[in-house]
Design an enzyme around this catalytic site. Structure first.
Site, PDB file in Angstrom:
ATOM      1  N   ALA A   1     -31.499 -23.556  29.300  1.00  0.00           N
ATOM      2  CA  ALA A   1     -32.305 -22.346  29.149  1.00  0.00           C
ATOM      3  C   ALA A   1     -31.445 -21.106  28.909  1.00  0.00           C
ATOM      4  O   ALA A   1     -31.878 -20.171  28.235  1.00  0.00           O
ATOM      5  CB  ALA A   1     -33.179 -22.143  30.384  1.00  0.00           C
TER       6      ALA A   1
ATOM      7  N   ASN B   1     -37.191 -16.582  39.206  1.00  0.00           N
ATOM      8  CA  ASN B   1     -36.425 -17.642  39.857  1.00  0.00           C
ATOM      9  C   ASN B   1     -36.145 -17.378  41.333  1.00  0.00           C
ATOM     10  O   ASN B   1     -35.972 -18.301  42.110  1.00  0.00           O
ATOM     11  CB  ASN B   1     -35.090 -17.861  39.121  1.00  0.00           C
TER      12      ASN B   1
ATOM     13  N   GLN C   1     -38.733 -21.631  35.183  1.00  0.00           N
ATOM     14  CA  GLN C   1     -39.262 -21.997  36.502  1.00  0.00           C
ATOM     15  C   GLN C   1     -40.716 -22.451  36.457  1.00  0.00           C
ATOM     16  O   GLN C   1     -41.183 -23.125  37.367  1.00  0.00           O
ATOM     17  CB  GLN C   1     -39.139 -20.805  37.472  1.00  0.00           C
TER      18      GLN C   1
ATOM     19  N   HIS D   1     -33.328 -29.496  33.829  1.00  0.00           N
ATOM     20  CA  HIS D   1     -32.935 -29.836  35.206  1.00  0.00           C
ATOM     21  C   HIS D   1     -33.777 -29.151  36.275  1.00  0.00           C
ATOM     22  O   HIS D   1     -33.670 -29.470  37.450  1.00  0.00           O
ATOM     23  CB  HIS D   1     -31.430 -29.566  35.428  1.00  0.00           C
TER      24      HIS D   1
ATOM     25  N   CYS E   1     -27.120 -18.886  40.279  1.00  0.00           N
ATOM     26  CA  CYS E   1     -26.002 -18.576  39.381  1.00  0.00           C
ATOM     27  C   CYS E   1     -25.103 -17.507  39.970  1.00  0.00           C
ATOM     28  O   CYS E   1     -23.924 -17.444  39.682  1.00  0.00           O
ATOM     29  CB  CYS E   1     -26.522 -18.076  38.040  1.00  0.00           C
TER      30      CYS E   1
END
EC number: 2.8.1.7
Length: 404
Positions: free
Chosen positions: A75, A155, A183, A205, A328
């Site tokens: 993404a 997220n 999401q 994922h 992240c």
């Protein structure tokens, strides 16, 4: 019950066993290992067919045409391709882009790069519940605005924006609309044949598929043009060159097929587990839910425990895998920029924990987590002089702290 308990499904998911099984068929000499770009033999044809089937599964989940799906490495790349691709292609029309301060770093950092290239970006402030003000959005669209990029579901706080209304506003003003649906895909119904969305980013994922593969939906009617950011061979209709990783694409396709089949039963189950967690924690004194509880993903709970330091709480909760801030960037000790944008002070932003439940979460695990969080918060507050002062009725905001 196995420890530690995984409650960080918004960061990544384990790959579903059915997906692993499918992927294994596309790797070794006994399997279907061909290159889909090899047009001269059976190995290539079989690989190409497998990619087509996966592309159809992905398109089916979001109500798109399979020709509108462009495979990327994830993404993050899809966000980069959407923003850089559109802004660079249409720069003679205008150089203005609109986004929101609570977007994922894949959007915000791409916007920063575009600003370095001479584009202009307007960053909308969210309301205190995390939703954007649609009237404000209308007011900042200009004649030279090319693109609006607003994520579907956040997220960190799981807040769901009204992409149907945003799409209407953009279409009316002849502005392209991109949404990062990493999401929300597979958790919320998305029908792109009805929504006025021009570009949509997704990941594998976050939906029990493999890492390293994602896709960008690029609308065909009305047609959206992009300038490629990766060149070399003209794969994916020239929008994204590079040999297609068939096993990953097949994995993503299978994950999306399963999600479409199970979404109607799985989401109510996850929402019930999330609510069970919320009901177990909401009576702890001085706890605050971050973001709207109504417009929210069913599997997300983001709570601040006042007068508890987030990092020490995470250490105390080592038997459950949760996160503070987004995956992240949570290695940095800065408080979450998403929570700061909602107007939380540093202390509350620092004391937030994101719990996200998923396919393998059980009620037993939730009950264990509730007990663990309660005792950890209690223990840490017992050690906190700030908590004592708060209990004595001292207004901590009125205190002038001296720095030595």
């Amino acid at each position: 019950m196995k420890l530690p308990i995984y409650l960080d499904y918004a960061a990544t998911c384990p790959v579903d066993e059915r997906v692993v099984k499918k992927m294994m068929e596309f790797l070794s000499i006994d399997g279907n290992f061909g290159n889909p770009a090899s047009r001269s033999h059976k190995f290539g044809w079989q690989a190409e067919e497998a990619v087509d089937v996966a592309r159809n599964h992905i398109a089916d989940l979001i109500g798109a045409d399979s020709r509108e799906i462009v495979f990327t490495s994830g993404a993050t790349e899809a966000d980069n391709l959407a923003l850089k691709g559109v802004m660079r292609f249409y720069q003679t029309k205008g150089k203005h882009l609109i986004t929101c301060k609570t977007e994922h770093k894949a959007i915000l950092d791409t916007c920063r790069q575009l600003e370095r290239e001479g584009f202009e970006v307007t960053y909308l402030d969210p309301k205190s519940d995390g939703l954007i003000d649609l009237e404000e959005l209308k007011s900042v669209i200009r004649d030279d605005t090319v693109l609006v990029s607003i994520m579907h579901a956040n997220n960190e706080i799981g807040v769901v924006q009204d992409i149907a209304k945003i799409g209407e506003i953009c279409r009316e003003r002849k502005v392209l609309f991109h949404t990062d649906a990493t999401q929300s895909v597979g958790k919320l119904p998305i029908n792109l044949s009805e929504l006025k969305v021009d570009l949509l980013s997704m990941s594998s994922h976050k939906l029990y598929g493999p890492k390293g593969i994602g896709a960008l939906y690029v609308c065909r009617k009305p047609r959206v043009r992009l300038e490629a950011i990766i060149h070399g061979g003209g794969h994916e209709r020239g929008m994204r060159s590079g040999t297609l990783p068939v096993h990953q694409i097949v994995g993503m396709g299978e994950a999306y097929r399963i999600a479409k089949e199970e979404m109607a039963t799985e989401m109510p189950r996850l929402t019930a587990l999330r609510d069970r967690l919320y009901n177990g924690l909401k009576d702890i004194e001085e706890t605050y839910v971050n973001g709207s509880m109504e417009q929210r993903l069913g599997n997300n709970l983001n709570i601040s425990f006042n007068y508890v330091e987030g990092e020490s709480l995470m250490m105390a909760l080592r038997d459950i895998a949760v996160s503070s801030g987004s995956a992240c960037t949570s290695a940095s000790l800065e408080p979450s920029y998403v929570l700061r944008a909602l107007g939380l002070n540093d202390e509350l932003a620092h004391s937030s924990i994101r719990f996200t439940v998923g396919r393998y979460t059980t009620a037993e695990e939730i009950d264990y987590a509730i007990g663990l969080v309660k005792s950890a918060v209690e223990k840490l507050r017992d050690l906190s002089p700030l908590w004592d002062m708060f209990k004595e009725g001292i207004d901590l905001n009125s205190i002038e702290w001296t720095h030595h």
